[in-house]
Scaffold this motif. Sequence first.
Motif, PDB file in Angstrom:
ATOM      1  N   THR A  48      -4.460   9.467   8.650  1.00 18.32           N
ATOM      2  CA  THR A  48      -3.721   9.326   9.914  1.00 18.32           C
ATOM      3  C   THR A  48      -2.220   9.417   9.683  1.00 18.32           C
ATOM      4  O   THR A  48      -1.429   9.387  10.613  1.00 18.32           O
ATOM      5  N   ALA A  72      -3.622   4.463  -1.436  1.00 21.67           N
ATOM      6  CA  ALA A  72      -4.755   4.689  -0.531  1.00 21.67           C
ATOM      7  C   ALA A  72      -4.574   5.975   0.266  1.00 21.67           C
ATOM      8  O   ALA A  72      -3.520   6.212   0.852  1.00 21.67           O
ATOM      9  N   THR A 127      -4.215  12.143  15.089  1.00 21.55           N
ATOM     10  CA  THR A 127      -3.928  11.067  14.133  1.00 21.55           C
ATOM     11  C   THR A 127      -3.581   9.770  14.861  1.00 21.55           C
ATOM     12  O   THR A 127      -3.984   8.703  14.430  1.00 21.55           O
ATOM     13  N   ASP A 168      -5.914   6.470  14.308  1.00 23.05           N
ATOM     14  CA  ASP A 168      -5.228   5.318  13.725  1.00 23.05           C
ATOM     15  C   ASP A 168      -5.581   4.016  14.443  1.00 23.05           C
ATOM     16  O   ASP A 168      -5.391   2.924  13.907  1.00 23.05           O
ATOM     17  N   SER A 210     -10.338   5.646  -1.975  1.00 24.60           N
ATOM     18  CA  SER A 210      -9.717   6.968  -1.850  1.00 24.60           C
ATOM     19  C   SER A 210     -10.661   8.077  -2.297  1.00 24.60           C
ATOM     20  O   SER A 210     -10.794   9.111  -1.635  1.00 24.60           O
ATOM     21  N   ASP A 224      -4.816   8.068   3.391  1.00 23.95           N
ATOM     22  CA  ASP A 224      -4.813   7.723   4.814  1.00 23.95           C
ATOM     23  C   ASP A 224      -4.529   8.986   5.608  1.00 23.95           C
ATOM     24  O   ASP A 224      -3.389   9.437   5.701  1.00 23.95           O
ATOM     25  N   THR A 271       0.835  -1.196   0.000  1.00 24.89           N
ATOM     26  CA  THR A 271       0.000   0.000   0.000  1.00 24.89           C
ATOM     27  C   THR A 271       0.871   1.247   0.000  1.00 24.89           C
ATOM     28  O   THR A 271       1.758   1.386   0.845  1.00 24.89           O
ATOM     29  N   LYS A 310       0.510   4.736   0.856  1.00 23.62           N
ATOM     30  CA  LYS A 310      -0.425   5.639   1.539  1.00 23.62           C
ATOM     31  C   LYS A 310      -0.101   7.078   1.173  1.00 23.62           C
ATOM     32  O   LYS A 310       1.077   7.452   1.101  1.00 23.62           O
ATOM     33  N   LYS A 330     -13.336   8.731   0.248  1.00 22.53           N
ATOM     34  CA  LYS A 330     -12.767   9.436   1.409  1.00 22.53           C
ATOM     35  C   LYS A 330     -12.602  10.918   1.115  1.00 22.53           C
ATOM     36  O   LYS A 330     -12.941  11.781   1.922  1.00 22.53           O
ATOM     37  N   ASN A 379      -1.260  11.209   2.087  1.00 22.55           N
ATOM     38  CA  ASN A 379      -2.015  12.194   2.855  1.00 22.55           C
ATOM     39  C   ASN A 379      -1.512  13.559   2.395  1.00 22.55           C
ATOM     40  O   ASN A 379      -0.602  13.643   1.553  1.00 22.55           O
TER      41      ASN A 379
END
Lengths: 461, 461
Positions: B298, B294, B207, B211, B248, B296, B181, B183, B251, B185
């Motif tokens: 957090t 993805a 976060t 998480d 994604s 994320d 993955t 991630k 979100k 942000n």
Amino acid sequence: MAIVKPSLAKGTRDFSPLEMERRNFIFNTLKRIFKKYGYSEIQTPSFENLSTLTGKYGDEGDQLIFKILNSGDYLSKVSDDVLGHKNSVKLIPQISEKALRYDLTVPFARYVVMHQNDITLPFKRFQIQPVWRADRPQRGRYREFYQCDVDVVGSESLLNEAEFILIYWEALRQLGLKDFTIKINNRKILTGIAEILGKPELIVDMTVAIDKLDKIGLDGVNKELLERGFSEADLEVLKPIVLLEGNSQEKLESLKTVLASSEKGLQGIEEIEAVFSYVAAFNVDEGVLGNDVAVDITLARGLNYYTGCIFEVKTNEVAMGSIGGGGRYDDLTGMFGLKNLTGVGVSFGADRIYDVLEELDLFPRTSISSSKVLIVNFDKNLEYYTIPLLASLRHEGIAVELYPIAAKLKKQMSYADAKQIPFVLLVGEEEVKSDVLTLKNMESGDQMKIELATLIEMMKG
Amino acid sequence: MAIVKPSLAKGTRDFSPLEMERRNFIFNTLKRIFKKYGYSEIQTPSFENLSTLTGKYGDEGDQLIFKILNSGDYLSKVSDDVLGHKNSVKLIPQISEKALRYDLTVPFARYVVMHQNDITLPFKRFQIQPVWRADRPQRGRYREFYQCDVDVVGSESLLNEAEFILIYWEALRQLGLKDFTIKINNRKILTGIAEILGKPELIVDMTVAIDKLDKIGLDGVNKELLERGFSEADLEVLKPIVLLEGNSQEKLESLKTVLASSEKGLQGIEEIEAVFSYVAAFNVDEGVLGNDVAVDITLARGLNYYTGCIFEVKTNEVAMGSIGGGGRYDDLTGMFGLKNLTGVGVSFGADRIYDVLEELDLFPRTSISSSKVLIVNFDKNLEYYTIPLLASLRHEGIAVELYPIAAKLKKQMSYADAKQIPFVLLVGEEEVKSDVLTLKNMESGDQMKIELATLIEMMKG
């Protein structure tokens, strides 16, 4: 956080993309050849326990080892006495237990001893890593520099010595050098001469004096020999050695006469002859043994260390010290308690070779830039047409980049120029409509129309 | 010279031929991909002036920097006061002016500032070098380890972020990983949340708590959020963030509602969307954006440092911390006085990747030995027949070695076995007479008769 005006630590260097390409050209050439001869790569840590390194390089060497300060409250256990007297030398072992590698030889010896149950003899290894010395920096001498060592331990066969001559020869030729000398001597010949004269302690003085023959003539050499402790009788014995002439075979023949009474000396001569006959068996060019390899009995490199053949390599194309050297040793691992393990190895001086290749303009032109093509970014709206082109080229393994924003064309061309990217692909409205791209050769300035499939073939070729 | 029982310095490692082949498989894969994306290699020195490094990694980091003791009489100019009080911290700058590189980021910043007149922006560089930290060694944590960093400075285009996702994806796939993955942000999303709540100082606490949703559920998270200083009213605002679900895109849509009043927050969402749309333009597999990448929120890595997108990569095939990470920063070079230079970069954790590939048995079998063929040495008299064979094979670039002495066949076969040399060439009296060689496949045990020309074709293929 205060702003620091940035600077390099004394004696160290940054390597730019161009310099890295050139350095990698040297390292990759050496690695390819080492592997072709059956050598495998190992690496050892940058720092070793201080006890591993201390006492291996003489007093002067010990002082040039970079010591690493212990972490934490490193002063807490220091004796007040040593501290009070400000005794820098005595304090070292109390505040430092680690030090940076000074060469690759001692760590290799440690490696062999520690891994003796895992390795199979003969163990053929090469190692290309930086070493550090607290020398006073000067032109061509750095505090961080690379050594490229290749050694075999556990085999006394002179085939190894012969292959090191071939490794030197092949490596230097592939790097582009044409005129170089691989000098060979044998420690046993020097021992033989010492036996005859009964003055083993003067061997180095002798070689230093004889080495000056070209500059100061026989009278000069004899004068120096007398000053250095030899007698008139010695001069008579030494005369054929000082005046040693001809090609390698002729020199060896003359030495046989001089050293007729020294078993050791004759053995040294036989070893060199055996090495030469191995080299010849490889069907090498006549020039290798006829010209590029030369017996040189003034070669006294690492006299306390080497026990058989000794090598040193110099280029004849530019003024530069030796660019490599090595030899046979019989007690490398003795310092760590493993006795009677013979070995032979050579080293390449990568930094000096770099300077030589630069001076002779021998670095390949093609290896300067990573990208082969820059795709010009004309307009953000066109990005979604150009990105699939970029993806297709990369899919074929071609190094290519899209200028990340639609900057002025001139700026993008300057970027390609500065990075020496050989081709620029122009993809504007017209190209989108026609699906025919415009390729510019940055060296010639020529522009051509080209389809993607053709471009891919061209860039892969 | 006293004999020292050899040992490695704490937290360091030797790398055997097999380990080097495997490490080089990782490094070479990364280098090839970095170059394909237009990145060029640079290197910086192993040690820097202490002032370059100090104050960049926080107090804890400063303590983990390995300091190098000054050479010579390093105590001579030390103040008696500091020495008398045994003040380890205050003494450091008086006896040490250099230190080992702690990461590749600060030296890179120094490089960019020092060479700002030589480099062309955007400057795309990669750097694969060891770094050193005085951490307490433990399983998987070493005092010397490699970092593999790839960064571009001087370009704010989000195309760069998109290409880093592709670089991660391509590198990990080429290394053999199938389920991982990447991630993503954005620091601006976190800032946006902080704006809405008015509690910027609690971002990290938030976060960390969110998480844990999988482990402790919504009630658990809410309890922890209250303990960490959030109010009941905050919990209401945070609820859709804590419960953020879906792919994604879903979100990001939910976040748009939550962050509707935060310009900064919406900007962070837009940036991620723009990155995704660039990635899609590369015609990548559906699985890339659909599964491997993805959002994320957090992810709060390097919060004081990163200003835009933040990345972290983990494998889902074995239990292991992150194997890479990075992000966008706006003030890397500010510490050396060059303001407003934006950049973005990612890093690969080579040592962890090594452990993952080993556990999954993903290292290629073919890359273990350097020699492809061992020629058996039956008899010294036959050497002059076998050496030309050896020369012919090497002439074609094939890695091959002749066992250096006529040892027992069993010993020579064990040597080939131990070095995992795939083929052994048997050249005895019979072969010399017939000029047909015998080749043994060491894996299958099969033997075949073969002529030299056929052997060369086979080994080159």
